[in-house]
Enzyme design. Sequence first.
Site, PDB file in Angstrom:
ATOM      1  N   VAL A 127       7.618   8.545   2.440  1.00 44.14           N
ATOM      2  CA  VAL A 127       8.878   7.817   2.590  1.00 44.14           C
ATOM      3  C   VAL A 127       8.658   6.432   3.199  1.00 44.14           C
ATOM      4  CG1 VAL A 127       9.363   8.884   4.834  1.00 44.14           C
ATOM      5  CG2 VAL A 127      11.252   7.963   3.474  1.00 44.14           C
ATOM      6  N   ASP A 128       7.724   6.285   4.125  1.00 44.90           N
ATOM      7  CA  ASP A 128       7.544   5.013   4.826  1.00 44.90           C
ATOM      8  C   ASP A 128       7.096   3.901   3.880  1.00 44.90           C
ATOM      9  OD1 ASP A 128       8.219   6.211   7.285  1.00 44.90           O
ATOM     10  OD2 ASP A 128       6.158   6.876   7.588  1.00 44.90           O
ATOM     11  N   CYS A 154      -5.742  14.223   6.326  1.00 42.37           N
ATOM     12  CA  CYS A 154      -5.395  14.422   4.916  1.00 42.37           C
ATOM     13  C   CYS A 154      -6.405  15.262   4.154  1.00 42.37           C
ATOM     14  CB  CYS A 154      -5.205  13.071   4.228  1.00 42.37           C
ATOM     15  SG  CYS A 154      -6.696  12.054   4.075  1.00 42.37           S
ATOM     16  N   ALA A 192       0.864  -1.187   0.000  1.00 42.09           N
ATOM     17  CA  ALA A 192       0.000   0.000   0.000  1.00 42.09           C
ATOM     18  C   ALA A 192       0.893   1.227   0.000  1.00 42.09           C
ATOM     19  CB  ALA A 192      -0.893  -0.008   1.237  1.00 42.09           C
ATOM     20  N   CYS A 212     -10.688   5.311   8.291  1.00 42.41           N
ATOM     21  CA  CYS A 212     -10.038   5.056   7.009  1.00 42.41           C
ATOM     22  C   CYS A 212      -9.381   3.681   7.006  1.00 42.41           C
ATOM     23  CB  CYS A 212      -9.007   6.147   6.719  1.00 42.41           C
ATOM     24  SG  CYS A 212      -8.260   6.039   5.080  1.00 42.41           S
TER      25      CYS A 212
END
Length: 370
Positions: A25-26, A210, A20, A114
């Site tokens: 960066v992760d 977000c 996913a 989410c």
Amino acid sequence: MPIGDFQLPAPPQARRIVVAMSGGVDSSVVAALAAQTGAETIGVTLQLYDHGEATGRAGSCCAGRDIRDARAVCDRLGIAHYVFDHESSFRTQVIDDFADEYLAGRTPIPCVQCNMGPKFTDLFRLARDLGADCLATGHYVRRVEGPAGAELHRAIDPARDQSYFLFATTQEQLDYLRFPLGGLPKAEVRALAEAFGLTVAAKPDSQDICFVPDGDYASLVRKLRPDAVDGGEIVDLAGRVLGRHAGIIHYTVGQRRGLEIGGQAEPLYVVRLEPHTKRVVVGPKAALAVASARIERVNWIGGAHTGPLTVKVRSLARPVPARFDGATVAFEAPEYGVAPGQAAALYDGDRVLGGGWITATEPAAAMLAA
């Protein structure tokens, strides 16, 4: 779990991993680690809410720029990348729920919603359809194989731990999920991104929710629910009117700023919200102390648990000792900042037992008096 160990049977070359990817960066490092194992790796991005394109603000999950970053990382790694449009389900399951919770005087946690919806349920189905052996994400939690199966544990780095947001993960999902970053500090993850030559190595972490520009929750709720602007009274615990407000959507339990009430002997905080009367009830900090909280829609990971445990009622709070009888969390000491709409995540040491949604609280007046 060693770096790059996705807890899959050997040989890795015969495996398929779906990652996913949010464009950060992760998840990009997770994709690089997956590709490094030799397994066929596929990056998947859900297009959820593109306010980054509309506002030009970086650091917003799953916005247009983030999708381009995810695609660039996949091109760099030589792996496939797919984008699926889930804006409609995200609007229904997350954004509309967020607005309705605020109007009801509760404190919503859209990141959990989410994860319960698009990020895990939908991605889980997509990964299965793609024939993947597992779905890997960039969450900072650990998946540990216990005597009774997979367990969810807190991340090694407490400053990065995201287990609070994953309390609703089901056992079926946990059996399929992988979290390669749970044993790493953020600095090492960025170092890995640089070593892999990923352009997102220095990309800032996402901030705020977000889909809420600049953290202005009230503006979004007002746009979605125009009747949310109705004002009302600000009253003390005895019902005495101290002032007026421009809508309860501007307040959350525990809030101190923005009340604009002077001449009081001590600072005042929002103690509760009354959506039916449109009242904001305020009081001293002691009035925020909670003895217990009732929780519903409880999710258990790995079976029910009895006896002492610890509880987190906010993502940045430390777990505190408590007992849980299946319906009510009783804190050993008064707990502050507990409000309906929040989640209570339950722990046994570092292991996440599950959790539920807070629907009501009991004041800790008797505990404080004792």
